[in-house]
Design an enzyme around this catalytic site. Structure first.
Site, PDB file in Angstrom:
ATOM      1  N   GLU A 179      19.229 -11.930  39.906  1.00 27.58           N
ATOM      2  CA  GLU A 179      18.182 -11.907  40.937  1.00 27.58           C
ATOM      3  C   GLU A 179      16.778 -11.867  40.333  1.00 27.58           C
ATOM      4  OE1 GLU A 179      18.332  -8.625  43.726  1.00 27.58           O
ATOM      5  OE2 GLU A 179      16.671  -9.405  44.884  1.00 27.58           O
ATOM      6  N   LYS A 221      20.468 -15.155  42.948  1.00 22.45           N
ATOM      7  CA  LYS A 221      19.860 -14.559  44.152  1.00 22.45           C
ATOM      8  C   LYS A 221      18.342 -14.653  44.040  1.00 22.45           C
ATOM      9  CE  LYS A 221      19.545 -10.323  46.892  1.00 22.45           C
ATOM     10  NZ  LYS A 221      20.301  -9.192  47.448  1.00 22.45           N
TER      11      LYS A 221
HETATM   12  P1  13P Z   1      16.024  -7.958  51.053  1.00 18.75           P
HETATM   13  O1  13P Z   1      16.882  -9.015  51.702  1.00 18.75           O
HETATM   14  O2  13P Z   1      15.615  -6.851  51.987  1.00 18.75           O
HETATM   15  O3  13P Z   1      14.897  -8.546  50.257  1.00 18.75           O
HETATM   16  O4  13P Z   1      16.952  -7.192  50.021  1.00 18.75           O
HETATM   17  C1  13P Z   1      17.756  -7.926  49.215  1.00 18.75           C
HETATM   18  C2  13P Z   1      17.908  -7.227  47.931  1.00 18.75           C
HETATM   19  O5  13P Z   1      18.977  -6.864  47.561  1.00 18.75           O
HETATM   20  C3  13P Z   1      16.700  -7.028  47.111  1.00 18.75           C
HETATM   21  O6  13P Z   1      17.087  -6.623  45.840  1.00 18.75           O
END
Ligand code: 13P
Length: 342
Positions: A179, A221
């Site tokens: 991510e 992500k």
């Molecule tokens: P959000 O969809 O609220 O951005 O959270 C996703 C997430 O896991 C951020 O690390």
């Protein structure tokens, strides 16, 4: 197929099965306190447990939710009847996952920029999470857009850490969710968001390759490519879809089974509409799905308000959002569905 016997490829593919996406319920202690503050509920170990319990016991959510990302405290907690959360999820065919980073801290000699910590001792922690039932993991890097930032230094140190984490996760039998979140706060144009996201993805996939991460055994992500939230000019859903897809077609190898977007502060309806617009332009080389925190939970959190008598209403609100995001997986969501009974 029994979740605990699946290969890494099978797990990655199951997480992005058609019509399904991921619930991010891995808010750290600080973040969940912020969410509870917004509904005037005290954050205690029991209120956090009760809230996660209502999400995880929502009947039928498993039709739309393939996996749930847990936090260290949550993976060790149990449902009201004593069933450990990972077991409860697995019994519904939902794959348990775990956030394994230790949060974004100030990057040395780089004012305004962050580096994610948590590599020391990670191999041992991953082994424990596997024993507790986790089959995938998440590590979030944070990239901030501002005057003169992000720096190359910030992009490459974060990309390096993401790849180190991903390689260790695969070694431990966990599918890494990688991510790199470019924050969409600020007044930047969508073109600037595009450039920074492109640059970030270039660094991340270079490091993943150099550190021998198997692309078939991971998920990405990312943020969507949006106008900065404070920008006077806001791109509409069609432009967001077009720019985000252009960016990802250039930078994400087709070997990656799926891209699971974060919502990142978009409204829940925008997050659904944007995902829908992208899938309406498909098929694409990868599955395009969701791994939403706020955009799946916001209405449920509000409906709950910390009161046991509101659990059913909260579950309906969560089920409704999950169902609409499931529709967005195939481009079949319409704004009219927002008004349908949950
Ligand atoms: P959000 O969809 O609220 O951005 O959270 C996703 C997430 O896991 C951020 O690390």
């Amino acid at each position: 197929m029994a979740i605990h016997t699946m290969s890494l490829e099978e797990t990655a593919q199951a997480l992005v099965a058609p019509g399904k996406g991921i619930l991010a319920a891995d808010e750290s202690g600080g973040t969940i306190k912020k969410r509870f503050d917004s509904i005037a509920v005290e954050s205690t170990e029991e209120t956090r447990r009760a809230y996660r319990d209502l999400l995880f016991t929502t009947e039928g959510a498993e039709d739309f939710v393939s996996g749930v990302i847990l936090y260290d405290e949550t993976i060790r907690q149990s449902s009201a009847d004593g069933t450990p959360f990972p077991k409860l999820l697995e019994s519904k065919g939902i794959i348990p996952g775990i956030k394994v980073d230790n949060g974004a801290k100030d990057l040395a000699s780089a004012p305004g920029e962050k580096i994610t910590e948590g590599l020391d001792g990670l191999r041992e922690r991953l082994a424990e999470y596997y024993e507790l039932g986790a089959r995938f993991a998440k590590w979030r890097a944070v990239i901030t857009i501002g005057p003169g930032i992000p720096s190359e230094y910030c992009l490459w140190t974060n990309a390096h850490a993401l790849a180190r984490y991903a390689a260790l996760a695969q070694e431990a039998g966990l599918v890494p969710i990688v991510e790199p979140e470019v924050l969409m706060d600020g007044d930047q144009s969508i073109a600037r968001s595009f450039d920074v996201t492109a640059h970030t993805l270039h660094a991340v996939f270079t490091e993943l390759r150099d550190q021998r991460v198997h692309l078939e055994q991971m998920l990405l992500k990312p943020n969507m490519v949006l106008s900065g939230y404070e920008s006077a000019e806001q791109a509409d859903a069609d432009e967001v879809a077009e720019q985000t897809l252009r960016c990802f077609y250039r930078h994400v190898p087709a070997a990656v089974p799926g891209i699971v977007f974060l919502s990142g502060g978009q409204t829940d309806e925008d997050a659904t509409a944007h995902l829908n617009a992208m899938n309406a332009l498909g098929p694409h080389p990868w599955q395009l799905s969701f791994s939403y925190g706020r955009a799946l939970q916001a209405p449920a959190l509000e409906a709950w308000g910390g009161k046991p008598e509101n659990v059913e209403a909260a579950q309906q609100a969560y089920y409704h959002r999950a169902r609409l995001n499931s529709a967005a997986r195939s481009g079949s969501y319409t704004p009219e569905m927002e008004r349908e009974a949950a």
